[in-house]
Design an enzyme around this catalytic site. Structure first.
Site, PDB file in Angstrom:
ATOM      1  N   LYS A  25       1.879   2.006  -5.158  1.00 41.05           N
ATOM      2  CA  LYS A  25       2.415   1.402  -6.396  1.00 41.05           C
ATOM      3  C   LYS A  25       1.476   1.663  -7.572  1.00 41.05           C
ATOM      4  O   LYS A  25       1.923   1.968  -8.674  1.00 41.05           O
ATOM      5  CB  LYS A  25       2.583  -0.121  -6.222  1.00 41.05           C
ATOM      6  N   GLY A  80      -4.569  -4.381  -3.740  1.00 36.71           N
ATOM      7  CA  GLY A  80      -5.552  -3.346  -4.059  1.00 36.71           C
ATOM      8  C   GLY A  80      -4.760  -2.122  -4.485  1.00 36.71           C
ATOM      9  O   GLY A  80      -4.101  -1.506  -3.655  1.00 36.71           O
ATOM     10  N   HIS A  81      -4.753  -1.842  -5.770  1.00 35.16           N
ATOM     11  CA  HIS A  81      -3.950  -0.731  -6.289  1.00 35.16           C
ATOM     12  C   HIS A  81      -4.874   0.382  -6.751  1.00 35.16           C
ATOM     13  O   HIS A  81      -5.734   0.174  -7.605  1.00 35.16           O
ATOM     14  CB  HIS A  81      -3.053  -1.219  -7.440  1.00 35.16           C
ATOM     15  N   GLN A  88       2.024  -6.064  -3.148  1.00 33.18           N
ATOM     16  CA  GLN A  88       2.495  -6.141  -1.762  1.00 33.18           C
ATOM     17  C   GLN A  88       3.797  -5.327  -1.598  1.00 33.18           C
ATOM     18  O   GLN A  88       3.984  -4.378  -2.335  1.00 33.18           O
ATOM     19  CB  GLN A  88       2.679  -7.592  -1.314  1.00 33.18           C
ATOM     20  N   THR A 106       3.155 -12.561   2.841  1.00 32.48           N
ATOM     21  CA  THR A 106       2.273 -13.184   1.871  1.00 32.48           C
ATOM     22  C   THR A 106       2.999 -14.412   1.304  1.00 32.48           C
ATOM     23  O   THR A 106       4.115 -14.725   1.724  1.00 32.48           O
ATOM     24  CB  THR A 106       1.831 -12.176   0.785  1.00 32.48           C
ATOM     25  N   ASP A 156       0.810  -1.221   0.000  1.00 37.19           N
ATOM     26  CA  ASP A 156       0.000   0.000   0.000  1.00 37.19           C
ATOM     27  C   ASP A 156       0.844   1.271   0.000  1.00 37.19           C
ATOM     28  O   ASP A 156       0.460   2.293   0.585  1.00 37.19           O
ATOM     29  CB  ASP A 156      -0.971   0.015   1.196  1.00 37.19           C
ATOM     30  N   LYS A 205      -0.614   4.122  -8.196  1.00 33.80           N
ATOM     31  CA  LYS A 205      -0.502   5.485  -8.721  1.00 33.80           C
ATOM     32  C   LYS A 205       0.750   5.631  -9.586  1.00 33.80           C
ATOM     33  O   LYS A 205       0.707   6.196 -10.675  1.00 33.80           O
ATOM     34  CB  LYS A 205      -0.463   6.497  -7.567  1.00 33.80           C
TER      35      LYS A 205
HETATM   36  P1  GDP Z   1      -0.750   0.248  -3.574  1.00 35.59           P
HETATM   37  O1  GDP Z   1      -1.349  -1.017  -3.066  1.00 35.59           O
HETATM   38  O2  GDP Z   1       0.722   0.330  -3.318  1.00 35.59           O
HETATM   39  O3  GDP Z   1      -1.082   0.533  -4.999  1.00 35.59           O
HETATM   40  O4  GDP Z   1      -1.397   1.407  -2.704  1.00 35.59           O
HETATM   41  P2  GDP Z   1      -2.973   1.574  -2.321  1.00 35.59           P
HETATM   42  O5  GDP Z   1      -3.696   2.014  -3.521  1.00 35.59           O
HETATM   43  O6  GDP Z   1      -3.445   0.372  -1.606  1.00 35.59           O
HETATM   44  O7  GDP Z   1      -2.889   2.706  -1.227  1.00 35.59           O
HETATM   45  C1  GDP Z   1      -2.372   3.964  -1.498  1.00 35.59           C
HETATM   46  C2  GDP Z   1      -3.476   5.003  -1.212  1.00 35.59           C
HETATM   47  O8  GDP Z   1      -2.902   6.285  -1.152  1.00 35.59           O
HETATM   48  C3  GDP Z   1      -4.518   5.077  -2.310  1.00 35.59           C
HETATM   49  O9  GDP Z   1      -5.744   5.445  -1.734  1.00 35.59           O
HETATM   50  C4  GDP Z   1      -3.988   6.194  -3.219  1.00 35.59           C
HETATM   51  O10 GDP Z   1      -5.018   6.833  -3.957  1.00 35.59           O
HETATM   52  C5  GDP Z   1      -3.412   7.125  -2.202  1.00 35.59           C
HETATM   53  N1  GDP Z   1      -2.235   7.901  -2.640  1.00 35.59           N
HETATM   54  C6  GDP Z   1      -1.229   7.550  -3.469  1.00 35.59           C
HETATM   55  N2  GDP Z   1      -0.290   8.508  -3.505  1.00 35.59           N
HETATM   56  C7  GDP Z   1      -0.709   9.487  -2.685  1.00 35.59           C
HETATM   57  C8  GDP Z   1      -0.162  10.737  -2.264  1.00 35.59           C
HETATM   58  O11 GDP Z   1       0.934  11.132  -2.647  1.00 35.59           O
HETATM   59  N3  GDP Z   1      -0.897  11.465  -1.364  1.00 35.59           N
HETATM   60  C9  GDP Z   1      -2.092  11.059  -0.894  1.00 35.59           C
HETATM   61  N4  GDP Z   1      -2.718  11.831  -0.016  1.00 35.59           N
HETATM   62  N5  GDP Z   1      -2.647   9.880  -1.265  1.00 35.59           N
HETATM   63  C10 GDP Z   1      -1.955   9.115  -2.136  1.00 35.59           C
HETATM   64  P1  IMO Z   2      -0.918  -4.240  -2.201  1.00 38.73           P
HETATM   65  O1  IMO Z   2      -0.463  -4.822  -3.524  1.00 38.73           O
HETATM   66  C1  IMO Z   2      -0.963  -4.612   2.151  1.00 38.73           C
HETATM   67  C2  IMO Z   2      -0.956  -8.659   3.793  1.00 38.73           C
HETATM   68  C3  IMO Z   2      -2.191  -9.115   4.548  1.00 38.73           C
HETATM   69  C4  IMO Z   2      -1.557 -10.054   5.564  1.00 38.73           C
HETATM   70  C5  IMO Z   2      -0.454 -10.708   4.743  1.00 38.73           C
HETATM   71  C6  IMO Z   2      -0.831 -12.073   4.177  1.00 38.73           C
HETATM   72  O2  IMO Z   2      -2.210  -3.523  -2.290  1.00 38.73           O
HETATM   73  O3  IMO Z   2       0.174  -3.455  -1.579  1.00 38.73           O
HETATM   74  P2  IMO Z   2      -2.408 -12.798   2.153  1.00 38.73           P
HETATM   75  O4  IMO Z   2      -3.857 -12.576   1.931  1.00 38.73           O
HETATM   76  O5  IMO Z   2      -1.526 -12.235   1.089  1.00 38.73           O
HETATM   77  O6  IMO Z   2      -2.071 -14.230   2.463  1.00 38.73           O
HETATM   78  O7  IMO Z   2      -2.090 -11.988   3.522  1.00 38.73           O
HETATM   79  O8  IMO Z   2      -0.151  -9.826   3.694  1.00 38.73           O
HETATM   80  N1  IMO Z   2      -1.202  -8.168   2.420  1.00 38.73           N
HETATM   81  C7  IMO Z   2      -1.144  -6.871   2.074  1.00 38.73           C
HETATM   82  N2  IMO Z   2      -0.975  -5.769   2.826  1.00 38.73           N
HETATM   83  N3  IMO Z   2      -1.091  -4.494   0.810  1.00 38.73           N
HETATM   84  C8  IMO Z   2      -1.244  -5.593   0.045  1.00 38.73           C
HETATM   85  O9  IMO Z   2      -1.233  -5.560  -1.301  1.00 38.73           O
HETATM   86  C9  IMO Z   2      -1.322  -6.857   0.676  1.00 38.73           C
HETATM   87  N4  IMO Z   2      -1.503  -8.118   0.236  1.00 38.73           N
HETATM   88  C10 IMO Z   2      -1.408  -8.909   1.305  1.00 38.73           C
HETATM   89  O10 IMO Z   2      -2.840  -8.028   5.159  1.00 38.73           O
HETATM   90  O11 IMO Z   2      -0.948  -9.325   6.597  1.00 38.73           O
HETATM   91 MG    MG Z   3      -2.900  -1.664  -1.824  1.00 41.27          MG
END
Ligand code: GDP
Ligand code: IMO
Ligand code: MG
Length: 432
Positions: free
Chosen positions: A16, A40-41, A225, A240, A13, A18
């Protein structure tokens, strides 16, 4: 070499999605190489948010090839829902192609049933998984009983495998976890309909990517991840079930390692973690709550509250080493705005009062480590409109300069908001 891999440097999270969406403009092929719909991207384009779990984050661009590589575990139902949802919203560009590797393993209902049963019955350690069946699907791959996309498309093989696998999994589900058994016939019928709908997308994606490489096209490898959730290098067992480090970009898509050129490590300006496991810089106080509120730190997949803490350079430095990171993309810097002081963890104090700059493999030891911080002045100015480093307030610049120094790597971009354009580009790794 004009190919780029994007990987997370923390526990996922990091933003990635973005960054991949942003870099996709410069790429021809965008390929996911591991994980599944535990990811979840989030992409925000012209104010509209899209959350992708399986489809590569380049999908919103026209004229690209998006690949779900052999290293990914695919839930066919989720993939079809994702395709339908993008179509319904008019977001699937007509000239962008989506391919799924025929060698990618399929997540079956018994996988998520077992995942959830294990987590809730208290037999083993609770990992806090996403409950999507990721671990059990990778287990079947390693045990050589998994069902691949090409098996799903072959009626004979598929039927045989479903019957055998359901028989075995029902043993665990009913005897060990006192769950209801699954019906192999019902699963077979349901998945046959998915197979027919997915057939046009399934191909030898290694051939597709290598062919594009031969033509001089540019590949963007999208990690899911983060480094410290890696099955080998992460905070085991709280990880994971796949390799999340950049080395898997090669194995998980079927290209040689020399094809992966630049590696961009995505680093959030603070740290978050979802699920169980050690977290040295975790803030269980008002500052942690405030970071969660301002940064909207709730899981893009499960909606769970993300645990929040200060930036941990020990984690980031280890990622740089493990993934051969050539540049850092710093995200969510805007979220720290308004804090009186900001802290960076530069090392850990072990229970034996020793100072360490690496993450101990023993999780009991890691749980007992205390963070050693450097404290810096915060900033109050809104930085959301900054598009050049010079636009940032002095204290913000001091913070990122210190981060670069401590990490021992240069920043390639700074993200100051969720939107595609809310970004300071320092260097484009594709050379554009
Ligand atoms: P990922 O799994 O690495 O793709 O990240 P996620 O999408 O799960 O979580 C990142 C969150 O931060 C999302 O809600 C993005 O829309 C948000 N985000 C990304 N870059 C920025 C930033 O620079 N500032 C803010 N405020 N939000 C951001
Ligand atoms: P993105 O790609 C954050 C975490 C779960 C748990 C552990 C194992 O959006 O960054 P799993 O279901 O993979 O067996 O769970 O890994 N986890 C993540 N945490 N971002 C993710 O993906 C994750 N995918 C798995 O919360 O701790
Ligand atoms: Mg994510």
């Amino acid at each position: 070499m004009a190919n780029v891999a994007v990987v997370g440097t923390q526990w996922g999270d990091e933003g990635k999605g973005k960054v991949v969406d942003l870099y996709a403009k410069s790429a021809d092929v965008i390929a996911r190489f591991q994980g599944g719909n535990n990811a979840g991207h989030t992409l925000v384009v012209k104010g509209e948010q899209t959350v992708l779990h399986l489809i590569p984050s380049g999908i919103l661009h026209d004229n690209k090839i998006c690949v779900i590589g052999n290293g990914v575990v695919v839930n066919p139902k989720v993939l079809l829902e994702e395709i339908d949802s993008l179509k319904n919203r008019g977001l699937l560009p007509p000239n962008t192609k989506l391919y799924v590797s025929e060698r990618a393993h399929v997540i079956m209902p018994y996988h998520w049933k077992l995942d959830v049963a294990r987590e809730s019955h208290g037999l083993g350690k609770k990992i806090g998984t996403t409950g999507r069946g990721i671990g059990p699907a990778y287990e079947d791959k390693i045990a050589r009983v998994g069902i691949r996309m090409c098996d799903l498309l072959d009626d004979h093989i598929f039927r045989d495998k479903v019957i055998r696998n359901v028989q075995e999994k029902n043993f665990y589900l009913t005897r060990l976890f006192q769950e209801d058994p699954l019906d192999a016939e019902a699963i077979y019928n349901e998945y046959k309909t998915y197979a027919e709908r997915l057939r046009p997308y399934v191909t030898d994606t290694s051939m597709v990517i290598n062919d594009q490489i031969k033509r001089g096209k540019r590949i963007l490898f999208e990690g899911a991840q983060g480094c410290h959730l890696d099955i080998d290098h992460g905070t085991f067992p709280y990880v994971t079930s796949s390799n999340t480090v950049s080395g898997n970009a090669s194995c998980g898509t079927g290209v040689g390692p020399s094809a992966v050129g630049e590696v961009i490590g995505i680093c959030k300006a603070y740290t978050t973690r979802v699920g169980e496991g050690p977290f040295v810089t975790e803030l269980t106080c008002a500052i942690g709550d405030s970071i969660r509120d301002v940064g909207h730190e709730y899981g893009a997949t499960t909606g769970r509250k993300r645990r929040c803490g200060w930036l941990d350079i020990v984690l980031v430095r280890q990622s740089l080493r493990l993934s051969g990171i050539t540049g850092i993309a710093l995200t969510k810097l805007d979220v720290l705005t308004g804090l009186e002081k900001v802290k960076i963890c530069v090392g850990y104090r072990t229970p034996q009062e020793e100072f360490t700059e690496s993450v101990p493999a023993n999780h009991r030891l890691l749980e007992q480590c205390e963070p050693v911080y450097e404290e810096m002045e915060g900033w109050k100015e809104n930085i959301g409109k900054a598009r050049r480093i010079e636009d940032l307030p002095r204290n913000t610049r001091l913070y990122i300069e210190r981060l670069e120094k401590l990490a021992g790597a240069k920043l390639v971009l700074v993200s100051v908001g969720a939107g595609r354009d809310e970004t300071i580009i320092i260097r484009n790794p594709f050379g554009d």
